[in-house]
Design a protein around this motif. Structure first.
Motif, PDB file in Angstrom:
ATOM      1  N   LEU A 132       1.197  -1.120   0.040  1.00  0.00           N
ATOM      2  CA  LEU A 132      -0.073   0.123   0.479  1.00  0.00           C
ATOM      3  C   LEU A 132       1.084   0.924   0.005  1.00  0.00           C
ATOM      4  O   LEU A 132       0.193   2.034  -0.481  1.00  0.00           O
ATOM      5  CB  LEU A 132      -0.699   0.305   1.122  1.00  0.00           C
ATOM      6  CG  LEU A 132      -2.096  -1.144   1.126  1.00  0.00           C
ATOM      7  CD1 LEU A 132      -2.978  -0.829   2.191  1.00  0.00           C
ATOM      8  CD2 LEU A 132      -2.908  -0.508   0.294  1.00  0.00           C
ATOM      9  N   ASP A 133       2.385   1.317   0.655  1.00  0.00           N
ATOM     10  CA  ASP A 133       2.885   2.629   0.695  1.00  0.00           C
ATOM     11  C   ASP A 133       3.588   2.491  -0.779  1.00  0.00           C
ATOM     12  O   ASP A 133       3.476   3.902  -1.108  1.00  0.00           O
ATOM     13  CB  ASP A 133       4.220   1.803   2.002  1.00  0.00           C
ATOM     14  CG  ASP A 133       3.707   2.267   2.937  1.00  0.00           C
ATOM     15  OD1 ASP A 133       2.380   2.621   3.164  1.00  0.00           O
ATOM     16  OD2 ASP A 133       4.385   2.112   4.384  1.00  0.00           O
ATOM     17  N   GLN A 134       3.403   1.572  -1.177  1.00  0.00           N
ATOM     18  CA  GLN A 134       4.833   1.217  -2.504  1.00  0.00           C
ATOM     19  C   GLN A 134       3.081   2.157  -3.490  1.00  0.00           C
ATOM     20  O   GLN A 134       4.043   2.907  -4.728  1.00  0.00           O
ATOM     21  CB  GLN A 134       5.630   0.491  -2.770  1.00  0.00           C
ATOM     22  CG  GLN A 134       6.538  -0.066  -2.169  1.00  0.00           C
ATOM     23  CD  GLN A 134       7.644   1.151  -2.612  1.00  0.00           C
ATOM     24  OE1 GLN A 134       7.432   0.965  -3.320  1.00  0.00           O
ATOM     25  NE2 GLN A 134       8.270   1.114  -1.505  1.00  0.00           N
ATOM     26  N   LEU A 135       1.994   1.527  -3.475  1.00  0.00           N
ATOM     27  CA  LEU A 135       1.441   2.438  -4.115  1.00  0.00           C
ATOM     28  C   LEU A 135       1.031   3.431  -4.578  1.00  0.00           C
ATOM     29  O   LEU A 135       0.831   4.620  -5.651  1.00  0.00           O
ATOM     30  CB  LEU A 135      -0.123   1.437  -4.152  1.00  0.00           C
ATOM     31  CG  LEU A 135      -0.530  -0.205  -4.832  1.00  0.00           C
ATOM     32  CD1 LEU A 135      -1.563  -0.311  -3.621  1.00  0.00           C
ATOM     33  CD2 LEU A 135       0.046  -0.002  -5.668  1.00  0.00           C
ATOM     34  N   SER A 136       1.336   3.920  -3.062  1.00  0.00           N
ATOM     35  CA  SER A 136       1.008   5.969  -3.446  1.00  0.00           C
ATOM     36  C   SER A 136       2.483   6.527  -3.232  1.00  0.00           C
ATOM     37  O   SER A 136       2.992   7.587  -3.675  1.00  0.00           O
ATOM     38  CB  SER A 136       1.427   5.671  -1.234  1.00  0.00           C
ATOM     39  OG  SER A 136       0.839   7.818  -1.688  1.00  0.00           O
TER      40      SER A 136
END
Length: 261
Positions: free
Chosen positions: A240-244
């Motif tokens: 989720l952090d990397q999607l952001s």
């Protein structure tokens, strides 16, 4: 060439999800991380209105009921009237007669922009004979051959996901090799991918371009997350952090695509 993720983040499209109960929270958080805005409206009394104001519509039959399928048909027809793209995720097609017939009913009554599923789901939906092993839809069928046969039958742009992803329409076939096996250890990553594709379709009229950019972005984010965290629970948060965090420049450097016609 600019990657569509930048356009998604700038426009912040509203994605209407009629989806399964298992993945709603993860899908909503994932869309926020991408830069889109999620809405999870399922009631027949409001789905038509919501679909018409949305930027894209996702129909996911993971935990289907007759009432939910009726709502999907209403929302799909309303989206068609408003020119809103529709993504069908035929979760588990082939497992039961009700599930298979429901997916086919949607295809009959709604003009679907694209279908996103694994090899087993797409094969069952298209009536292509293949040996499917387990609930993940794994198959010994050559994915390129399956893509050709399934598109010939369904006549709808397809996104077939697995170890290698394939996007196909009438004129083009693209293979995407980005991703990581940990995606298969977290519930809902396929369902979220369908919603991410819908977000990309909201900012591009080219289905192959939108799906290919969504897949490459999603796969690079997974690769980066796996480099940081090697277990499913921590990987989910890192993903989720990397999607952001992942930007278009990074995706363009790391994407692994093969095009054919």
């Amino acid at each position: 060439m600019r990657h569509l993720i930048e356009k998604v983040r700038k426009q912040q499209p509203l994605i209407h999800n009629i989806t399964n109960q298992v993945v709603m929270n993860f899908t909503a958080n994932g869309l926020y991380a991408v830069g889109a805005a999620p809405v999870m409206a399922h009631a027949k009394e409001e789905v038509e209105e919501m679909a018409q104001m949305a930027s894209s519509l996702v129909l996911n039959i993971g935990t289907l009921t007759k009432e939910q399928i009726d709502a999907m048909i209403l929302a799909g027809k309303a989206a068609n009237q408003a020119g809103v793209p529709v993504v069908l995720d035929p979760v588990g097609v082939g497992a039961t007669t009700f599930r298979t017939n429901s997916a086919k009913r949607i295809l009959k009554e709604v003009n679907v922009t694209c279908i996103r599923g694994n090899a087993g789901e797409i094969a069952n939906l298209a009536g292509v004979e293949t040996e499917v092993r387990g609930v993940d839809g794994s198959s010994d069928t050559d994915i390129q051959q399956l893509a050709n046969l399934a598109f010939k039958t369904l006549q709808v742009p397809l996104v077939i996901t697995g170890e290698e992803d394939v996007v196909i329409d009438r004129d083009t076939r693209v293979s995407v090799s980005n991703g990581h096996p940990l995606l298969t250890k977290v519930t809902g990553t396929g369902c979220l991918l369908s919603a991410v594709i819908a977000a990309f379709l909201a900012v591009s009229d080219n289905v192959v371009e939108a799906a290919t950019d969504a897949l490459s972005y999603y796969g690079v984010a997974a690769e980066n997350a796996a480099d940081q965290q090697g277990f499913p629970g921590s990987f989910q948060i890192a993903f989720l952090d990397q999607l952001s965090e992942v930007d278009g420049e990074t995706v363009n450097k790391k994407k692994q695509l093969t095009r054919s016609s």
